[in-house]
Write a protein that holds these residues in place. Structure first.
Motif, PDB file in Angstrom:
ATOM      1  N   ALA A  63      -6.068  -3.827  -5.169  1.00  8.92           N
ATOM      2  CA  ALA A  63      -6.823  -3.806  -3.916  1.00  8.92           C
ATOM      3  C   ALA A  63      -6.534  -2.603  -3.021  1.00  8.92           C
ATOM      4  O   ALA A  63      -7.447  -2.073  -2.383  1.00  8.92           O
ATOM      5  N   GLU A  70      -3.851 -12.376   3.787  1.00 10.39           N
ATOM      6  CA  GLU A  70      -4.546 -11.102   3.854  1.00 10.39           C
ATOM      7  C   GLU A  70      -5.906 -11.235   3.197  1.00 10.39           C
ATOM      8  O   GLU A  70      -6.133 -12.110   2.359  1.00 10.39           O
ATOM      9  N   LYS A  86      -7.348  -9.493   0.908  1.00 10.53           N
ATOM     10  CA  LYS A  86      -7.324  -9.380  -0.547  1.00 10.53           C
ATOM     11  C   LYS A  86      -6.820 -10.663  -1.206  1.00 10.53           C
ATOM     12  O   LYS A  86      -7.216 -11.003  -2.328  1.00 10.53           O
ATOM     13  N   GLN A 120       0.818  -1.204   0.000  1.00  6.36           N
ATOM     14  CA  GLN A 120       0.000   0.000   0.000  1.00  6.36           C
ATOM     15  C   GLN A 120       0.857   1.262   0.000  1.00  6.36           C
ATOM     16  O   GLN A 120       0.401   2.324  -0.420  1.00  6.36           O
ATOM     17  N   TYR A 176     -12.627  -3.934   3.763  1.00 11.41           N
ATOM     18  CA  TYR A 176     -12.282  -4.248   5.153  1.00 11.41           C
ATOM     19  C   TYR A 176     -11.052  -5.153   5.124  1.00 11.41           C
ATOM     20  O   TYR A 176     -11.106  -6.283   4.639  1.00 11.41           O
ATOM     21  N   LYS A 177      -9.930  -4.661   5.649  1.00 11.14           N
ATOM     22  CA  LYS A 177      -8.650  -5.352   5.492  1.00 11.14           C
ATOM     23  C   LYS A 177      -8.152  -6.031   6.767  1.00 11.14           C
ATOM     24  O   LYS A 177      -7.140  -6.729   6.734  1.00 11.14           O
ATOM     25  N   ASP A 178      -8.832  -5.833   7.888  1.00 14.69           N
ATOM     26  CA  ASP A 178      -8.353  -6.381   9.155  1.00 14.69           C
ATOM     27  C   ASP A 178      -8.789  -7.842   9.353  1.00 14.69           C
ATOM     28  O   ASP A 178      -9.535  -8.390   8.542  1.00 14.69           O
ATOM     29  N   ARG A 204      -5.410  -8.218  -7.132  1.00  8.16           N
ATOM     30  CA  ARG A 204      -4.785  -8.040  -5.828  1.00  8.16           C
ATOM     31  C   ARG A 204      -3.946  -6.772  -5.806  1.00  8.16           C
ATOM     32  O   ARG A 204      -3.885  -6.056  -4.816  1.00  8.16           O
TER      33      ARG A 204
END
Length: 293
Positions: free
Chosen positions: A247, A232, A234, A9, A254-256, A244
């Motif tokens: 993403a 993860e 994604k 990211q 929601y990534k957590d 991916r």
């Protein structure tokens, strides 16, 4: 702006102003923060060099709406309609876990609308731009009822009453679509299910002892992000490597780690679904592309 070329990211952050970086790295648990993030990133998302975002919107009329549902939750929805061609049918889209209807689905919806179909979608409570704690599903049945309520209001409009209607469900959205059919067995002309969440892969389910501990903790702390996961979000959602890479641009994803209550609701929903698949009405034509997440 070109498509993302690395997995991290931080590459995306390098492109942003200080203000956007602050939004990007902030806590998006609550809906107002997610809405601010979406507005800040909208232009960046539309500039992505990917086929789903390059599709023309010419001849397609879009509309975004916030409405308060019967549970008092402000729900975000979007529609894509052909401007001039005859309406062949309406397609109601159910998005997958952690996702939103305003990112990857945008290009798909444009393509369908330009081909003569009316497309309708919403963000579930707790996801995307709708009210609710991000990634939290306190009750899967209530979520299904929220979706039914929204789509029923659309189908009850006079201009759509004589038009065929279909469900389009992806991953968890496939499970939602099947549950909608169980509750409304004669209301839909058919469905297309893309990798519907009918069963969790065995390697995604924690060891029996770990699961029992998590169930116990969930009764006290259902919103806690404690569910272990090997990959993860994604990586679980997108098998396509190119998707991916994109993403990180989906700021509403929601990534957590899954919340305990959400994980248990999904596990329970899939276990019930496994037992009911034979109840699917023969008149309800379904294209099952895959059977597990």
């Amino acid at each position: 702006m070109a498509a993302i070329t690395t997995k991290e990211q931080q590459v995306v952050v390098n492109y942003m102003s200080e203000e956007l970086q602050t939004i990007f790295l902030s806590n998006l648990d609550e809906a107002p923060a997610r809405r601010r993030a979406r507005e800040a990133f909208k232009d960046i998302q539309l500039a992505i060099d990917h086929c789903l975002f390059r599709l023309s919107s010419d001849g397609v009329k879009t509309k975004e709406v916030y409405e308060v549902n019967s549970r008092g939750l402000k729900i975000f929805s979007k529609s894509w309609l052909p401007e001039s061609s005859h309406l062949k049918a309406i397609i109601c889209y159910c998005h997958g876990y952690a996702d939103t209807c305003t990112f990857y689905f945008e290009g798909v919806a444009r393509k369908l609308a330009s081909s003569g179909y009316g497309v309708f979608a919403l963000d579930y409570p707790g996801f995307g731009l709708s009210d609710g704690l991000h990634g939290y599903i306190p009750s899967f049945e209530s979520l299904v009822n929220d979706v039914i309520e929204h789509f029923s209001k659309i189908k009850e409009q006079k201009k759509y009453q004589d038009v065929p209607s279909f469900l389009l469900g992806e991953s968890m959205g496939g499970a939602i679509a099947l549950n909608i059919h169980f509750k409304q067995p004669a209301a839909w002309n058919g469905a297309a299910l893309i990798a519907p969440l009918c069963k969790f892969a065995e390697d995604m389910i924690p060891h029996w002892l770990v699961k029992q501990i998590l169930i116990g903790v969930a009764k006290v702390l259902p919103k806690t992000k404690l569910v272990p996961q090997k990959e993860e979000v994604k990586d679980n959602i997108f098998r396509d490597v190119n998707k991916r890479k994109l993403a990180p641009y989906n700021v509403l994803l929601y990534k957590d780690k899954p919340r305990l209550g959400t994980a248990l609701e999904l596990l329970k929903a899939t276990q019930e679904l496994e037992q009911r698949l034979e109840e699917v009405n023969d008149i309800f034509h379904i294209d099952l592309l895959f059977s597990t997440i």
